[in-house]
Scaffold this motif. Structure first.
Motif, PDB file in Angstrom:
ATOM      1  N   ALA A   4       0.856  -1.186   0.175  1.00 52.14           N
ATOM      2  CA  ALA A   4      -0.018  -0.017  -0.167  1.00 52.14           C
ATOM      3  C   ALA A   4       0.848   1.230  -0.150  1.00 52.14           C
ATOM      4  O   ALA A   4       1.827   1.166   0.496  1.00 52.14           O
ATOM      5  CB  ALA A   4      -1.085  -0.003   1.086  1.00 52.14           C
ATOM      6  N   LEU A   5       0.214   2.269  -0.652  1.00 49.86           N
ATOM      7  CA  LEU A   5       0.898   3.611  -0.704  1.00 49.86           C
ATOM      8  C   LEU A   5      -0.130   4.815  -0.008  1.00 49.86           C
ATOM      9  O   LEU A   5      -1.139   4.749  -0.245  1.00 49.86           O
ATOM     10  CB  LEU A   5       1.219   3.982  -2.198  1.00 49.86           C
ATOM     11  N   VAL A   6       0.333   5.409   0.913  1.00 54.60           N
ATOM     12  CA  VAL A   6      -0.323   6.541   1.336  1.00 54.60           C
ATOM     13  C   VAL A   6       0.031   7.953   1.246  1.00 54.60           C
ATOM     14  O   VAL A   6       0.971   8.261   1.596  1.00 54.60           O
ATOM     15  CB  VAL A   6      -0.501   6.031   3.047  1.00 54.60           C
ATOM     16  N   ILE A   7      -0.952   8.906   0.678  1.00 59.04           N
ATOM     17  CA  ILE A   7      -0.551  10.201   0.554  1.00 59.04           C
ATOM     18  C   ILE A   7      -1.450  10.890   1.508  1.00 59.04           C
ATOM     19  O   ILE A   7      -2.773  10.525   1.905  1.00 59.04           O
ATOM     20  CB  ILE A   7      -0.949  10.893  -0.608  1.00 59.04           C
ATOM     21  N   GLY A   8      -0.862  11.969   2.218  1.00 58.85           N
ATOM     22  CA  GLY A   8      -1.621  12.650   3.393  1.00 58.85           C
ATOM     23  C   GLY A   8      -1.550  11.818   4.572  1.00 58.85           C
ATOM     24  O   GLY A   8      -2.343  11.730   5.568  1.00 58.85           O
ATOM     25  N   SER A   9      -0.288  10.973   4.514  1.00 62.64           N
ATOM     26  CA  SER A   9      -0.041  10.333   5.686  1.00 62.64           C
ATOM     27  C   SER A   9       0.517  10.507   6.990  1.00 62.64           C
ATOM     28  O   SER A   9       0.479  10.156   8.041  1.00 62.64           O
ATOM     29  CB  SER A   9       1.019   9.043   5.032  1.00 62.64           C
ATOM     30  N   THR A  10       0.883  12.012   6.895  1.00 63.53           N
ATOM     31  CA  THR A  10       1.128  12.586   8.154  1.00 63.53           C
ATOM     32  C   THR A  10       0.208  13.434   8.984  1.00 63.53           C
ATOM     33  O   THR A  10       0.422  13.998   9.879  1.00 63.53           O
ATOM     34  CB  THR A  10       2.419  13.627   7.950  1.00 63.53           C
TER      35      THR A  10
END
Length: 258
Positions: A4-10
Motif C-alpha cells: 500500500a501507498l499513502v498520501i496525506g500520511s502525516t
C-alpha cells in the motif's frame, strides 16, 4: 501479499491509516509519500518505506509508486491554510490527482484498489469551494477507471488531537451529541476512520461492477463506523478497540493535512 501507498500520511487521519496498515500485518510494504517522516514505533515497522517528496515535483518520485496494489489518499487542506482559493484547489485537488495519475501509470497491468478519503456533501456542482473541490476529485479519480474505487464521505472528523482547531473542537462536541440521536451519522473519530479505510481492503465489494468491469462504491459516516467496529474481518479478529484512542505513532503535524 498486498502493498500500500499513502498520501496525506502525516495528517490526523492518514497517520492512523499507516498505523493500521502496519499493525494488521497484511501488507508486505507500506509506503508513506509525504513532505516529512513519521516516527512509527509499532508492529512491522521494518515494512514502512518513507518517501520524502515535494508535491510540486511529484513526477521526480515515480519509482515510489511502483509495485503497489492499494493507494490511500487522506490528503487535504482548507482555504484559510492555503491562503487563497487558487492555492486551495492546487493543494487539495491538483496534488492528489497528479499523484493518483502516477500510481495508475506506474502499475499498468495490476488490478488496483484506490481508497479515497473525501467528505460528506462532496459535489462537483456545489456552490461551496470545499464541497465542489472534493466532488471534482471524486469525479476525476472515477474517470481513471480503477478496478475498485472506495470513496469515504465522513461527517465531522473527531478527536484530531493537536491537529484540530478551536472551532473544530466546539463543533466536535455537538457532533458527538448528534451521533447519539442520528445513529453515528454526524462525525467519526479519526482513529475509527483510519480503521475503516484499511478494513475495506479485506472485504469483497457489495457493489456490482459497472459496464466496464470496475467498481465504484461509497461509504457514509455511519457505514465507516460499522466497518471500524467489525472484528470478523481477516487480519482484524483480535482488534477489540472500538473507539479507544491508541497512540501507535507519534504524529507529525502538518496543518494542511487531514
Amino acid at each position: 501479499m498486498s502493498s500500500a501507498l499513502v498520501i496525506g500520511s502525516t495528517g490526523a487521519t492518514g497517520i492512523h491509516v499507516i498505523g493500521e496498515l502496519l499493525k494488521c500485518g497484511l501488507f508486505e510494504k507500506v509506503t508513506s509519500v509525504a513532505r516529512s517522516e513519521i516516527d512509527y514505533q509499532g508492529p512491522n515497522k521494518e515494512r514502512l518505506v518513507q518517501e520524502i517528496v515535494d508535491f510540486e515535483k511529484i513526477e521526480e518520485h515515480k519509482n515510489a509508486f511502483k509495485g503497489h496494489t492499494h493507494m490511500f489518499s487522506c490528503f487535504g487542506t482548507t482555504r484559510k491554510l492555503a491562503g487563497s482559493a487558487e492555492n486551495f484547489v492546487k493543494i487539495d485537488h491538483d496534488y492528489v490527482i497528479n499523484a493518483t495519475k502516477i500510481f495508475k501509470e506506474e502499475n499498468p497491468d495490476a488490478k488496483l484498489h484506490y481508497i479515497l478519503l473525501s467528505s460528506g456533501g462532496a459535489n462537483a456542482k456545489s456552490p461551496f469551494l470545499y464541497m465542489k473541490t472534493k466532488g471534482q476529485i471524486e469525479d476525476d479519480i472515477k474517470d481513471m477507471k480503477f478496478s475498485r474505487l472506495s470513496i469515504f464521505r465522513p461527517g465531522s472528523l473527531l478527536d484530531r488531537g493537536h491537529d484540530s482547531r478551536l472551532l473544530e473542537n466546539v463543533g466536535c462536541v455537538f457532533a458527538k451529541g448528534l451521533n447519539f440521536v442520528t445513529f453515528d451519522r454526524a462525525g467519526i473519530p479519526v482513529t475509527m476512520l483510519g480503521k475503516a479505510l484499511v478494513r475495506i481492503t479485506q472485504l469483497p465489494s457489495q457493489q456490482q461492477p459497472n459496464e466496464e468491469g470496475n467498481i465504484v462504491e461509497y461509504f457514509t459516516n455511519k457505514e465507516a463506523y460499522e466497518l471500524a467496529k467489525r472484528t470478523d474481518i481477516p487480519g482484524f479478529e483480535n482488534d477489540t478497540e472500538t473507539g479507544v484512542v491508541e497512540e501507535v505513532v507519534e504524529e507529525v503535524v502538518e496543518d494542511e493535512k487531514k
